[in-house]
Design an enzyme around this catalytic site. Structure first.
Site, short mmCIF file in Angstrom:
data_model
loop_
_atom_site.label_atom_id
_atom_site.label_comp_id
_atom_site.label_asym_id
_atom_site.label_seq_id
_atom_site.Cartn_x
_atom_site.Cartn_y
_atom_site.Cartn_z
N HIS A 77 156.03 -64.52 77.71
CA HIS A 77 156.18 -65.35 78.38
C HIS A 77 156.79 -64.48 80.56
O HIS A 77 157.77 -65.05 80.41
CB HIS A 77 157.57 -66.72 78.62
CG HIS A 77 155.45 -67.48 77.63
ND1 HIS A 77 156.13 -69.12 76.70
CD2 HIS A 77 154.73 -67.95 77.67
CE1 HIS A 77 155.19 -69.50 76.51
NE2 HIS A 77 154.05 -69.03 76.33
N CYS A 97 156.22 -60.78 66.55
CA CYS A 97 157.69 -60.44 66.42
C CYS A 97 158.57 -61.01 65.44
O CYS A 97 158.12 -61.93 64.61
CB CYS A 97 158.59 -61.70 67.36
SG CYS A 97 160.13 -61.32 66.96
N GLU A 112 154.77 -70.64 70.07
CA GLU A 112 156.09 -69.98 68.90
C GLU A 112 155.83 -71.16 67.74
O GLU A 112 155.36 -71.43 66.86
CB GLU A 112 157.25 -69.97 69.62
CG GLU A 112 158.04 -69.32 68.42
CD GLU A 112 159.34 -69.04 68.28
OE1 GLU A 112 159.92 -69.82 67.80
OE2 GLU A 112 159.84 -68.34 69.63
N THR A 116 162.91 -69.84 67.64
CA THR A 116 163.32 -68.92 67.97
C THR A 116 164.99 -68.52 69.16
O THR A 116 165.63 -67.88 69.09
CB THR A 116 162.84 -67.77 67.62
OG1 THR A 116 162.46 -67.43 69.17
CG2 THR A 116 162.58 -67.62 66.77
N CYS A 153 166.42 -66.78 67.30
CA CYS A 153 167.02 -65.69 67.21
C CYS A 153 168.50 -64.11 67.51
O CYS A 153 168.75 -65.34 68.57
CB CYS A 153 165.71 -63.94 67.45
SG CYS A 153 165.80 -63.95 69.26
N SER A 190 158.86 -69.53 80.99
CA SER A 190 159.67 -69.30 79.08
C SER A 190 160.88 -70.04 79.37
O SER A 190 161.50 -70.86 79.65
CB SER A 190 159.92 -67.96 79.91
OG SER A 190 160.96 -67.12 78.90
N SER A 191 160.80 -70.22 78.22
CA SER A 191 161.72 -71.37 76.92
C SER A 191 162.85 -70.68 76.58
O SER A 191 163.76 -71.63 77.39
CB SER A 191 161.70 -71.16 75.46
OG SER A 191 162.24 -72.13 74.65
N ASN A 192 162.96 -69.26 76.43
CA ASN A 192 164.56 -68.42 76.81
C ASN A 192 164.86 -68.62 78.15
O ASN A 192 166.13 -68.58 78.07
CB ASN A 192 163.91 -67.77 75.63
CG ASN A 192 163.58 -65.91 76.79
OD1 ASN A 192 164.01 -66.05 77.76
ND2 ASN A 192 162.70 -66.58 76.36
N SER A 235 161.81 -62.00 78.46
CA SER A 235 160.13 -61.33 78.84
C SER A 235 160.25 -60.68 80.28
O SER A 235 159.64 -60.08 80.77
CB SER A 235 159.05 -62.83 78.63
OG SER A 235 159.28 -62.71 77.22
#
Length: 331
Positions: free
Chosen positions: A41, A95, A125, A161, A189, A217-219, A261
């Site tokens: 992402h 991953c 995901e 994650t 994670c 991007s989620s993170n 990412s």
């Protein structure tokens, strides 16, 4: 302006692995390489891979040759099986941490447990994880959705994650209350946790935070959410072109973090642009403080020293003025 980069920022293990695997495949001559969905992402990183020959697809039914790459977020089991049935050459860049979640939900699903996934139902995901428990998981992403779950029997709870730990714990506790037996697994994670902790720590001691990463991007978006809890000035950007430089010059300390990412190159570019802008602003301020002089103009100054051959005078210009003995007059 002081620029501080978070202790943990940028590419995580899973993303780095996926990019390196894909680059290795691309380096082999004579083979068309496809990615089922964006590999990671981050639009800029994906674009760079596409420049090297990668083709991103949303469907692979019409390809019959070449190499098909499964994205780092993973895919449902049915998608993987379909590619095998078609006889496609497959490279699985999922991953390993996500793969472990796939195995866990499959094992508990086969044991008769209901599966609850805490995460965004539209995220690839989560779609992939659900596909490994026969697409029967309950997917929740809010306290309201958790409380609206039916009364459950045996339940296995996992997380997307890239979730925030506080959110996972809150929703997992609600699921536990609504089940007769629960197995709760914190599958956030470690790379996500360390990046979130680093962002939180840094956001508490700077005037502004810059979060760099893909808008999808989620993170990355969660890093921005966490930063906003501790800092009033948070800027979420994808590229250095989006930096609000005029606003940022008003802050003494600026923190930078980046999603899992985000290539290191983009982080370094952001730092360089801000450092150069800061220097340019300083030079401009210095230049504006100097007096402008014109030929023939009469100036006043302060004599700094006198020798037998010359006089040095401060006239508030870039350099001091020197008057040689033969240029002096009694006027």
């Amino acid at each position: 302006m002081e620029i501080i980069i978070a202790k943990n920022a940028g590419f995580c293990f899973g993303v780095d692995r996926a990019v390196k695997m894909t680059l290795e495949v691309l380096e082999k001559e004579g083979e068309q390489v496809y990615s089922y969905g964006p590999l990671i992402h981050n639009p800029q990183a994906v674009s760079e891979l596409e420049d090297k020959g990668l083709t991103t697809l949303e469907s692979f039914e019409k390809i019959w040759e070449g190499r098909l790459i499964f994205r780092s977020h993973g895919v449902p089991e049915a998608i993987q099986g379909k590619a095998v049935e078609m006889g496609l050459s497959v490279g699985d860049c999922t991953c390993p941490y996500v793969k472990a979640v796939h195995k866990r939900v499959r094992d508990f699903s086969d044991k008769g447990y209901d599966i609850v996934i805490i995460g965004d139902s539209a995220h690839p995901e989560v779609i992939g994880i659900n596909g490994w428990c026969y697409d029967k998981a309950y997917i929740i992403d809010s306290e309201e959705e958790a409380r609206n779950l039916p009364q459950l029997g045996k339940v296995c709870v996992v997380s997307q994650t890239t979730n925030r730990l506080e959110k996972f714990q809150l929703l997992a506790d609600i699921v536990k209350e609504r089940s007769s037996e629960s197995e709760i697994f914190n599958t956030i994670c470690n790379a996500t946790r360390t990046r979130q902790d680093s962002a939180a720590e840094l956001a508490q001691r700077v005037d502004a935070m810059i979060v760099i990463g893909g808008k999808t991007s989620s993170n990355t978006t969660k890093l921005a959410e966490i930063s906003r809890k501790y800092c009033n000035n948070v800027y979420l950007i994808e590229t250095v072109e989006e930096l609000a430089l005029q606003e940022l010059q008003n802050f003494n300390t600026i923190g930078i973090t980046a999603g899992a990412s985000t290539p290191d190159r983009i982080i370094k570019e952001a730092v360089k642009v801000m450092e150069n802008y800061n220097k340019d602003e300083m030079m401009e301020a210095i230049e504006s403080s100097f007096k402008r002089i014109n030929r023939g103009e009469v100036l006043k100054g302060i004599v700094l020293y006198v020798t037998n051959t010359e006089v040095m005078v401060n006239i508030n210009y870039k350099s001091d003025g020197i008057i040689t003995r033969d240029e002096l007059s009694k006027d």
